[in-house]
Design a protein around this motif. Sequence first.
Motif, PDB file in Angstrom:
ATOM      1  N   ALA A  27       0.825  -1.206   0.000  1.00 41.11           N
ATOM      2  CA  ALA A  27       0.000   0.000   0.000  1.00 41.11           C
ATOM      3  C   ALA A  27       0.861   1.258   0.000  1.00 41.11           C
ATOM      4  CB  ALA A  27      -0.923   0.000   1.219  1.00 41.11           C
ATOM      5  N   GLU A  28       0.252   2.369  -0.349  1.00 43.05           N
ATOM      6  CA  GLU A  28       0.929   3.669  -0.341  1.00 43.05           C
ATOM      7  C   GLU A  28       0.263   4.565   0.683  1.00 43.05           C
ATOM      8  OE1 GLU A  28       1.190   5.327  -4.219  1.00 43.05           O
ATOM      9  OE2 GLU A  28       2.641   3.823  -4.894  1.00 43.05           O
ATOM     10  N   PHE A  29       1.083   5.351   1.371  1.00 44.40           N
ATOM     11  CA  PHE A  29       0.582   6.142   2.477  1.00 44.40           C
ATOM     12  C   PHE A  29       0.677   7.633   2.169  1.00 44.40           C
ATOM     13  CE2 PHE A  29       2.773   2.336   4.240  1.00 44.40           C
ATOM     14  CZ  PHE A  29       1.618   1.593   4.415  1.00 44.40           C
ATOM     15  N   GLU A  30      -0.341   8.349   2.619  1.00 48.75           N
ATOM     16  CA  GLU A  30      -0.436   9.788   2.359  1.00 48.75           C
ATOM     17  C   GLU A  30      -0.754  10.488   3.672  1.00 48.75           C
ATOM     18  OE1 GLU A  30      -3.519  12.771  -0.026  1.00 48.75           O
ATOM     19  OE2 GLU A  30      -3.504  10.614  -0.445  1.00 48.75           O
ATOM     20  N   THR A  31       0.109  11.389   4.099  1.00 51.55           N
ATOM     21  CA  THR A  31      -0.079  12.024   5.399  1.00 51.55           C
ATOM     22  C   THR A  31      -1.419  12.757   5.449  1.00 51.55           C
ATOM     23  OG1 THR A  31       0.880  13.551   7.011  1.00 51.55           O
ATOM     24  CG2 THR A  31       1.123  14.149   4.700  1.00 51.55           C
ATOM     25  N   ALA A  32      -2.106  12.638   6.610  1.00 49.79           N
ATOM     26  CA  ALA A  32      -3.462  13.177   6.700  1.00 49.79           C
ATOM     27  C   ALA A  32      -3.760  13.811   8.052  1.00 49.79           C
ATOM     28  CB  ALA A  32      -4.474  12.068   6.425  1.00 49.79           C
ATOM     29  N   THR A  33      -2.752  14.001   8.888  1.00 48.61           N
ATOM     30  CA  THR A  33      -2.983  14.574  10.218  1.00 48.61           C
ATOM     31  C   THR A  33      -3.677  15.925  10.118  1.00 48.61           C
ATOM     32  OG1 THR A  33      -0.942  13.475  10.938  1.00 48.61           O
ATOM     33  CG2 THR A  33      -1.887  15.138  12.410  1.00 48.61           C
ATOM     34  N   HIS A  34      -3.275  16.722   9.139  1.00 49.18           N
ATOM     35  CA  HIS A  34      -3.834  18.065   8.985  1.00 49.18           C
ATOM     36  C   HIS A  34      -5.234  18.063   8.377  1.00 49.18           C
ATOM     37  CE1 HIS A  34      -2.137  16.943   5.143  1.00 49.18           C
ATOM     38  NE2 HIS A  34      -2.743  17.944   4.561  1.00 49.18           N
ATOM     39  N   LEU A  35      -5.712  16.911   7.924  1.00 45.98           N
ATOM     40  CA  LEU A  35      -7.022  16.837   7.271  1.00 45.98           C
ATOM     41  C   LEU A  35      -8.150  16.435   8.229  1.00 45.98           C
ATOM     42  CD1 LEU A  35      -5.995  14.974   3.972  1.00 45.98           C
ATOM     43  CD2 LEU A  35      -6.306  17.433   4.301  1.00 45.98           C
ATOM     44  N   LEU A  36      -7.814  15.967   9.413  1.00 51.72           N
ATOM     45  CA  LEU A  36      -8.827  15.466  10.338  1.00 51.72           C
ATOM     46  C   LEU A  36      -9.621  16.606  10.963  1.00 51.72           C
ATOM     47  CD1 LEU A  36      -6.814  12.720  12.257  1.00 51.72           C
ATOM     48  CD2 LEU A  36      -8.031  12.538  10.078  1.00 51.72           C
ATOM     49  N   ASN A  37     -10.942  16.457  11.007  1.00 52.12           N
ATOM     50  CA  ASN A  37     -11.761  17.457  11.701  1.00 52.12           C
ATOM     51  C   ASN A  37     -11.983  17.028  13.151  1.00 52.12           C
ATOM     52  OD1 ASN A  37     -13.870  15.542  11.704  1.00 52.12           O
ATOM     53  ND2 ASN A  37     -14.647  16.280   9.741  1.00 52.12           N
ATOM     54  N   ASP A  38     -12.543  17.910  13.946  1.00 49.35           N
ATOM     55  CA  ASP A  38     -12.708  17.632  15.375  1.00 49.35           C
ATOM     56  C   ASP A  38     -13.635  16.446  15.620  1.00 49.35           C
ATOM     57  OD1 ASP A  38     -11.031  19.722  15.992  1.00 49.35           O
ATOM     58  OD2 ASP A  38     -12.650  21.172  16.290  1.00 49.35           O
ATOM     59  N   SER A  39     -14.643  16.285  14.785  1.00 47.67           N
ATOM     60  CA  SER A  39     -15.595  15.184  14.958  1.00 47.67           C
ATOM     61  C   SER A  39     -14.905  13.837  14.792  1.00 47.67           C
ATOM     62  CB  SER A  39     -16.730  15.322  13.943  1.00 47.67           C
ATOM     63  OG  SER A  39     -17.611  14.229  14.029  1.00 47.67           O
ATOM     64  N   LEU A  40     -14.087  13.701  13.753  1.00 46.06           N
ATOM     65  CA  LEU A  40     -13.388  12.437  13.513  1.00 46.06           C
ATOM     66  C   LEU A  40     -12.368  12.167  14.609  1.00 46.06           C
ATOM     67  CD1 LEU A  40     -13.280  10.104  11.559  1.00 46.06           C
ATOM     68  CD2 LEU A  40     -11.520  11.321  10.256  1.00 46.06           C
ATOM     69  N   LYS A  41     -11.705  13.219  15.078  1.00 42.49           N
ATOM     70  CA  LYS A  41     -10.747  13.055  16.168  1.00 42.49           C
ATOM     71  C   LYS A  41     -11.442  12.517  17.413  1.00 42.49           C
ATOM     72  CE  LYS A  41      -7.448  16.653  14.793  1.00 42.49           C
ATOM     73  NZ  LYS A  41      -6.853  17.965  15.174  1.00 42.49           N
ATOM     74  N   GLN A  42     -12.625  13.043  17.699  1.00 42.16           N
ATOM     75  CA  GLN A  42     -13.343  12.612  18.896  1.00 42.16           C
ATOM     76  C   GLN A  42     -13.773  11.156  18.797  1.00 42.16           C
ATOM     77  OE1 GLN A  42     -13.521  14.472  21.721  1.00 42.16           O
ATOM     78  NE2 GLN A  42     -14.159  12.481  22.516  1.00 42.16           N
ATOM     79  N   VAL A  43     -14.085  10.698  17.581  1.00 41.57           N
ATOM     80  CA  VAL A  43     -14.460   9.294  17.376  1.00 41.57           C
ATOM     81  C   VAL A  43     -13.323   8.374  17.818  1.00 41.57           C
ATOM     82  CG1 VAL A  43     -14.918   7.537  15.627  1.00 41.57           C
ATOM     83  CG2 VAL A  43     -16.133   9.709  15.540  1.00 41.57           C
ATOM     84  N   VAL A  44     -12.116   8.643  17.337  1.00 47.72           N
ATOM     85  CA  VAL A  44     -10.999   7.742  17.652  1.00 47.72           C
ATOM     86  C   VAL A  44     -10.529   7.914  19.092  1.00 47.72           C
ATOM     87  CG1 VAL A  44     -10.253   7.501  15.272  1.00 47.72           C
ATOM     88  CG2 VAL A  44      -9.365   9.394  16.618  1.00 47.72           C
ATOM     89  N   ILE A  45     -10.608   9.135  19.631  1.00 42.81           N
ATOM     90  CA  ILE A  45     -10.228   9.343  21.035  1.00 42.81           C
ATOM     91  C   ILE A  45     -11.181   8.571  21.947  1.00 42.81           C
ATOM     92  CG2 ILE A  45     -10.135  11.058  22.886  1.00 42.81           C
ATOM     93  CD1 ILE A  45      -9.106  13.062  20.786  1.00 42.81           C
ATOM     94  N   SER A  46     -12.472   8.639  21.657  1.00 42.78           N
ATOM     95  CA  SER A  46     -13.462   7.907  22.457  1.00 42.78           C
ATOM     96  C   SER A  46     -13.229   6.409  22.358  1.00 42.78           C
ATOM     97  CB  SER A  46     -14.876   8.255  21.982  1.00 42.78           C
ATOM     98  OG  SER A  46     -15.146   9.626  22.153  1.00 42.78           O
ATOM     99  N   ALA A  47     -12.857   5.938  21.172  1.00 45.35           N
ATOM    100  CA  ALA A  47     -12.605   4.508  20.986  1.00 45.35           C
ATOM    101  C   ALA A  47     -11.419   4.042  21.820  1.00 45.35           C
ATOM    102  CB  ALA A  47     -12.372   4.217  19.512  1.00 45.35           C
ATOM    103  N   SER A  48     -10.345   4.825  21.827  1.00 48.30           N
ATOM    104  CA  SER A  48      -9.160   4.444  22.605  1.00 48.30           C
ATOM    105  C   SER A  48      -9.457   4.466  24.099  1.00 48.30           C
ATOM    106  CB  SER A  48      -7.992   5.378  22.275  1.00 48.30           C
ATOM    107  OG  SER A  48      -8.244   6.693  22.740  1.00 48.30           O
ATOM    108  N   GLN A  49     -10.270   5.437  24.528  1.00 49.99           N
ATOM    109  CA  GLN A  49     -10.602   5.537  25.950  1.00 49.99           C
ATOM    110  C   GLN A  49     -11.554   4.421  26.373  1.00 49.99           C
ATOM    111  OE1 GLN A  49     -12.101   9.563  26.016  1.00 49.99           O
ATOM    112  NE2 GLN A  49     -10.088  10.446  26.488  1.00 49.99           N
ATOM    113  N   ALA A  50     -12.397   3.963  25.446  1.00 49.12           N
ATOM    114  CA  ALA A  50     -13.375   2.925  25.773  1.00 49.12           C
ATOM    115  C   ALA A  50     -12.706   1.617  26.167  1.00 49.12           C
ATOM    116  CB  ALA A  50     -14.310   2.701  24.594  1.00 49.12           C
ATOM    117  N   ILE A  51     -11.552   1.334  25.568  1.00 48.75           N
ATOM    118  CA  ILE A  51     -10.861   0.086  25.897  1.00 48.75           C
ATOM    119  C   ILE A  51      -9.649   0.321  26.787  1.00 48.75           C
ATOM    120  CG2 ILE A  51     -11.643  -1.108  23.825  1.00 48.75           C
ATOM    121  CD1 ILE A  51      -8.995  -0.523  22.549  1.00 48.75           C
TER     122      ILE A  51
END
Length: 350
Positions: A128-152
């Motif tokens: 696969a090929e990778f494309e940096t995307a840190t600057h593309l994330l919005n607050d809603s998507l960030k909260q999804v993954v933060i909540s997921a990490s905290q849930a476990i």
Amino acid sequence: MDASLAEDVFLDLTEAQVIAEVQKSKRSKLIVEEYISGTELRITVVGGKVVGAYIRNPPNVVGDGVHTIAELVDLKNKKFETFIYPKRIHLEQEAEGHLAKSGKKTSDIPRDGEKVTLWHYRNNRHGAEFETATHLLNDSLKQVVISASQAIGLPVTGIDIVISDDENTPGSFILEINERPNFSQHVFPDLGASAGMLPFDSIIDLYFPKSTFNKFNNAMFDYKPVLNTMQSGAMDSVALPVIRDDFQHFRINFRSELVAEAVALKLRRSGAFIIVKPQTAGAEYVLDVLFSPRSLMFLQSDRKIIKELAPELEKVISWPSPDLVKATFTSEARGQWARIDPLSELPLSF
């Protein structure tokens, strides 16, 4: 369920293919999930914060009007064969089948500039090929993954997520949460100079809160020269400086490599402990400097030059008083002279 690097993972299967894979699998447990197409990302969360993300694109080649698809794959593989973690595309049977769906074969010659997707697997194992995307994330998507990490309850996680491109299944969907995420893709050559070291800095800061990233009076050192010297047989032990409360630590950014190196030279001569390394983001250069009280005494003679080259550094240093510097070196010089010639009483001045 019990492996990594996409081992025994199959995507977008028909019902018959699912049954066939289940029947021939030797694993005790299997997961069958709904397949959702879209943009796939790996997002790294450390200590409840998103610190890195990249888009995972499927392996592909771009035609030049001369080479076949198979030849283009070989050329692309050679480009990456020198890296420690090589990204190689293997034209296995599944790739042949994927190409056949679009009426292509590995012996075809794509048009110049034509992009050919080889299959839909998007991990490093399959090229696969990778494309940096840190600057593309919005607050809603960030909260999804933060909540997921905290849930476990995992402080460091790599979360795979897909943003659906199907209007019948809109939204973002978590594919899996990795408790042992691989970080090499964050600095893989595909990502270019914009991919920083933030995930690594964040992990060190999480487990070592008094690290230099937080500007505490600790220090880091470049272990490679020490390791190389010890392996050469030139020495068998190394004593690192004991850092006391009266040491001073600073991290200064420079836009010019020339200025950074000039300042570094002066600091080295004074006995300061420094690391000079170019930043991956932008054109900045960093001086990570640890001063002992004694090194600042030696640096006094270059204070005017330091002020011209790095005024921000000169301002924040707590300089020892000139009287203390003079008294210290005068006392030491007299002691050295006495050991050489006890009968001499010649006056010394600085």
